[in-house]
Write a protein that holds these residues in place. Sequence first.
Motif, mmCIF file in Angstrom:
data_model
loop_
_atom_site.group_PDB
_atom_site.id
_atom_site.type_symbol
_atom_site.label_atom_id
_atom_site.label_comp_id
_atom_site.label_asym_id
_atom_site.label_seq_id
_atom_site.Cartn_x
_atom_site.Cartn_y
_atom_site.Cartn_z
ATOM 1 N N THR A 189 9.160 33.283 -0.735
ATOM 2 C CA THR A 189 8.203 32.595 -1.611
ATOM 3 C C THR A 189 8.796 32.164 -2.959
ATOM 4 O OG1 THR A 189 7.385 34.819 -2.099
ATOM 5 C CG2 THR A 189 6.041 33.480 -0.637
ATOM 6 N N ALA A 190 10.068 32.467 -3.195
ATOM 7 C CA ALA A 190 10.781 31.983 -4.375
ATOM 8 C C ALA A 190 10.205 32.484 -5.697
ATOM 9 C CB ALA A 190 10.843 30.448 -4.370
ATOM 10 N N ASP A 191 9.416 33.557 -5.657
ATOM 11 C CA ASP A 191 8.873 34.062 -6.918
ATOM 12 C C ASP A 191 9.712 35.240 -7.433
ATOM 13 O OD1 ASP A 191 8.121 35.745 -4.920
ATOM 14 O OD2 ASP A 191 5.992 35.297 -5.051
ATOM 15 N N SER A 192 9.504 35.560 -8.723
ATOM 16 C CA SER A 192 10.260 36.652 -9.346
ATOM 17 C C SER A 192 9.285 37.633 -9.974
ATOM 18 C CB SER A 192 11.164 36.110 -10.456
ATOM 19 O OG SER A 192 12.098 35.209 -9.928
ATOM 20 N N LEU A 193 9.730 38.875 -10.127
ATOM 21 C CA LEU A 193 8.897 39.866 -10.818
ATOM 22 C C LEU A 193 9.113 39.718 -12.317
ATOM 23 C CD1 LEU A 193 9.741 43.045 -8.670
ATOM 24 C CD2 LEU A 193 7.624 41.719 -8.613
ATOM 25 N N SER A 194 8.031 39.733 -13.084
ATOM 26 C CA SER A 194 8.158 39.687 -14.546
ATOM 27 C C SER A 194 8.728 41.032 -15.026
ATOM 28 C CB SER A 194 6.782 39.478 -15.175
ATOM 29 O OG SER A 194 5.991 40.629 -14.909
ATOM 30 N N PHE A 195 9.135 41.082 -16.293
ATOM 31 C CA PHE A 195 9.652 42.351 -16.827
ATOM 32 C C PHE A 195 8.550 43.407 -16.793
ATOM 33 C CE2 PHE A 195 11.214 44.886 -20.653
ATOM 34 C CZ PHE A 195 12.110 45.611 -19.884
ATOM 35 N N GLU A 196 7.317 42.972 -17.170
ATOM 36 C CA GLU A 196 6.184 43.910 -17.137
ATOM 37 C C GLU A 196 5.953 44.419 -15.721
ATOM 38 O OE1 GLU A 196 4.718 45.190 -19.740
ATOM 39 O OE2 GLU A 196 6.182 44.012 -20.865
ATOM 40 N N GLY A 197 6.043 43.504 -14.763
ATOM 41 C CA GLY A 197 5.845 43.861 -13.354
ATOM 42 C C GLY A 197 6.893 44.862 -12.893
ATOM 43 N N ARG A 198 8.129 44.650 -13.320
ATOM 44 C CA ARG A 198 9.211 45.577 -12.929
ATOM 45 C C ARG A 198 8.950 46.966 -13.522
ATOM 46 N NH1 ARG A 198 14.458 41.466 -12.669
ATOM 47 N NH2 ARG A 198 13.103 39.726 -12.179
ATOM 48 N N LYS A 199 8.554 46.968 -14.813
ATOM 49 C CA LYS A 199 8.303 48.265 -15.461
ATOM 50 C C LYS A 199 7.143 48.987 -14.762
ATOM 51 C CE LYS A 199 8.087 46.964 -19.798
ATOM 52 N NZ LYS A 199 8.082 46.845 -21.248
ATOM 53 N N ALA A 200 6.115 48.216 -14.386
ATOM 54 C CA ALA A 200 4.950 48.821 -13.732
ATOM 55 C C ALA A 200 5.341 49.405 -12.372
ATOM 56 C CB ALA A 200 3.845 47.785 -13.581
ATOM 57 N N LEU A 201 6.176 48.689 -11.620
ATOM 58 C CA LEU A 201 6.590 49.209 -10.306
ATOM 59 C C LEU A 201 7.392 50.502 -10.469
ATOM 60 C CD1 LEU A 201 7.698 46.146 -8.111
ATOM 61 C CD2 LEU A 201 5.654 47.541 -7.896
ATOM 62 N N VAL A 202 8.287 50.502 -11.460
ATOM 63 C CA VAL A 202 9.105 51.694 -11.690
ATOM 64 C C VAL A 202 8.205 52.870 -12.117
ATOM 65 C CG1 VAL A 202 10.889 52.685 -13.179
ATOM 66 C CG2 VAL A 202 11.237 50.429 -12.194
ATOM 67 N N ALA A 203 7.235 52.578 -12.989
ATOM 68 C CA ALA A 203 6.331 53.649 -13.445
ATOM 69 C C ALA A 203 5.553 54.223 -12.264
ATOM 70 C CB ALA A 203 5.382 53.108 -14.515
ATOM 71 N N LEU A 204 5.099 53.342 -11.376
ATOM 72 C CA LEU A 204 4.342 53.807 -10.207
ATOM 73 C C LEU A 204 5.245 54.649 -9.293
ATOM 74 C CD1 LEU A 204 1.512 53.570 -8.883
ATOM 75 C CD2 LEU A 204 2.399 51.658 -7.545
ATOM 76 N N ALA A 205 6.491 54.182 -9.132
ATOM 77 C CA ALA A 205 7.437 54.922 -8.272
ATOM 78 C C ALA A 205 7.662 56.325 -8.829
ATOM 79 C CB ALA A 205 8.759 54.166 -8.187
ATOM 80 N N ARG A 206 7.740 56.406 -10.174
ATOM 81 C CA ARG A 206 7.931 57.720 -10.807
ATOM 82 C C ARG A 206 6.684 58.577 -10.601
ATOM 83 N NH1 ARG A 206 9.032 55.889 -16.350
ATOM 84 N NH2 ARG A 206 11.039 54.940 -16.085
ATOM 85 N N ALA A 207 5.516 57.973 -10.903
ATOM 86 C CA ALA A 207 4.271 58.737 -10.834
ATOM 87 C C ALA A 207 3.979 59.208 -9.420
ATOM 88 C CB ALA A 207 3.114 57.884 -11.363
ATOM 89 N N ARG A 208 4.289 58.358 -8.422
ATOM 90 C CA ARG A 208 3.914 58.704 -7.052
ATOM 91 C C ARG A 208 5.112 59.158 -6.213
ATOM 92 N NH1 ARG A 208 -1.385 57.297 -6.347
ATOM 93 N NH2 ARG A 208 -1.125 58.888 -4.742
ATOM 94 N N ASP A 209 6.235 59.351 -6.905
ATOM 95 C CA ASP A 209 7.427 59.928 -6.284
ATOM 96 C C ASP A 209 7.905 59.165 -5.040
ATOM 97 O OD1 ASP A 209 9.513 61.674 -5.846
ATOM 98 O OD2 ASP A 209 8.300 63.042 -4.627
ATOM 99 N N PHE A 210 8.196 57.878 -5.239
ATOM 100 C CA PHE A 210 8.870 57.149 -4.164
ATOM 101 C C PHE A 210 10.044 56.359 -4.740
ATOM 102 C CE2 PHE A 210 5.129 54.365 -5.174
ATOM 103 C CZ PHE A 210 5.791 53.199 -5.534
ATOM 104 N N LEU A 211 10.876 55.827 -3.856
ATOM 105 C CA LEU A 211 12.040 55.058 -4.297
ATOM 106 C C LEU A 211 11.756 53.563 -4.209
ATOM 107 C CD1 LEU A 211 14.900 56.999 -2.448
ATOM 108 C CD2 LEU A 211 14.511 56.928 -4.923
#
Length: 422
Positions: A189-211
Amino acid sequence: MSIALERSAFDDPVLNVINLLNSLSSAHPDAISLASGRPDDELCDPALIYKGLASYARYVNQEEQSLSIRLCQYGKTSGIINEILVEHMRVDEEIVISNVENIVVCMGFQEAATLALLSIFDDGGVLLVPDPVFSGITGIAKLLRVKTVPVPIADFLDSHALSDVVNAIESSGEKVKALYAISDFSNPTADSLSFEGRKALVALARARDFLILEDNAYRYFRYEGARIPLMKSIDSSRVVLMGSFAKSIFPGLRMGYLIGPEDVEVTSLSTKICKAKSVITVNTSALCQAVVGGLLIENDYSLKALNEPKTMSYLKKRNWMISCLEEHFPLNANGQRAIIWNDPEGGFFINVQLPIRFGYSEMQECATQFKVIVFPTSFFSLVGTGINQVRLSFSSATVSDIYLAIGRLKAYIELKMQPLAL
Ligand SMILES: Cc1ncc(COP(=O)(O)O)c(C=O)c1O
């Protein structure tokens, strides 16, 4: 006696996508293809092989190592250019890799992803993917029997919605173990994750313990806009970074890598991955590693610098495809166009929404009657999303073919629209 054949993972449509992409041109030799995301033939330069090898040989001599053993013997499973990749990460990404053994040099992204899924999901768990998504990852997951949950892109980008998806999965007793994402200029789909989106994904991965499995295949093809940090640089302990040299150098090398999570607790993932690799491919071809390593050294360890001439060339093609779209699908009196496309800042693709359904039969009809092959975006969906979308690739067609191809696509769309207009 007949043997009843069970429907197997091999029958899954997701396993046909890459073969279909590779075979469409030979099935329609007189059609122009905007389907394949392969690099431009003109930019696949065999001289790079000799250049890279010579540069690597100089490097090894300086280090007073034996070139014959490095290149001709069985090698270390994790790779022989890991130190060079550490420098590449430092120079291009300001990422510090403290343990070179965290890097595993692989035979392309596909091997890196296979090894990662094999090692992370050895005792079950769920993989989250955006939908539609690159079929390279869902195909491997299917073969390895990894349970994959497709998340519509809008929910994938919304951390509350994604968190709800994780809750729903985990309340049914399953564990989300990883999420796959292409941070920059995704396929299809040629789209990119925004910086905020990247930070949110990382925060969720930390909170919910996934990689997070972060795919950076197109990152070094940015044509405009500011570079956005990788999720790997936001939190290395949560991210497995998977890279490919297929587009940056050429696919014939089959070269890629993965960098495991940088954390005492989870560094063992790279060890596990090496154990799996040692019984699958033993080690990645030393010759191909030498070419990549040598070319990186030649460019002061910067893949971005190595890519520069290619980036300039693809930028022209992207601009050209957009101007062809603008010419063939002009604005009407209401300021709207018959089709809508996104305007990616990089990568190899433009994703287009059509006013008609475009699936398998339309793809074949368009190729046979209008001599242009365009690939339905829905082929990358596990649930049939995007049935009115196509992925246009500008990477491998010539500029004159791009012009002709967009004109032919327009003629096909007009034909299909006729009954609607009556
Ligand atoms: C999203 C994505 N990742 C990775 C790759 C490259 O994989 P490989 O290095 O195995 O050729 C591609 C190639 O099409 C791709 O589109």
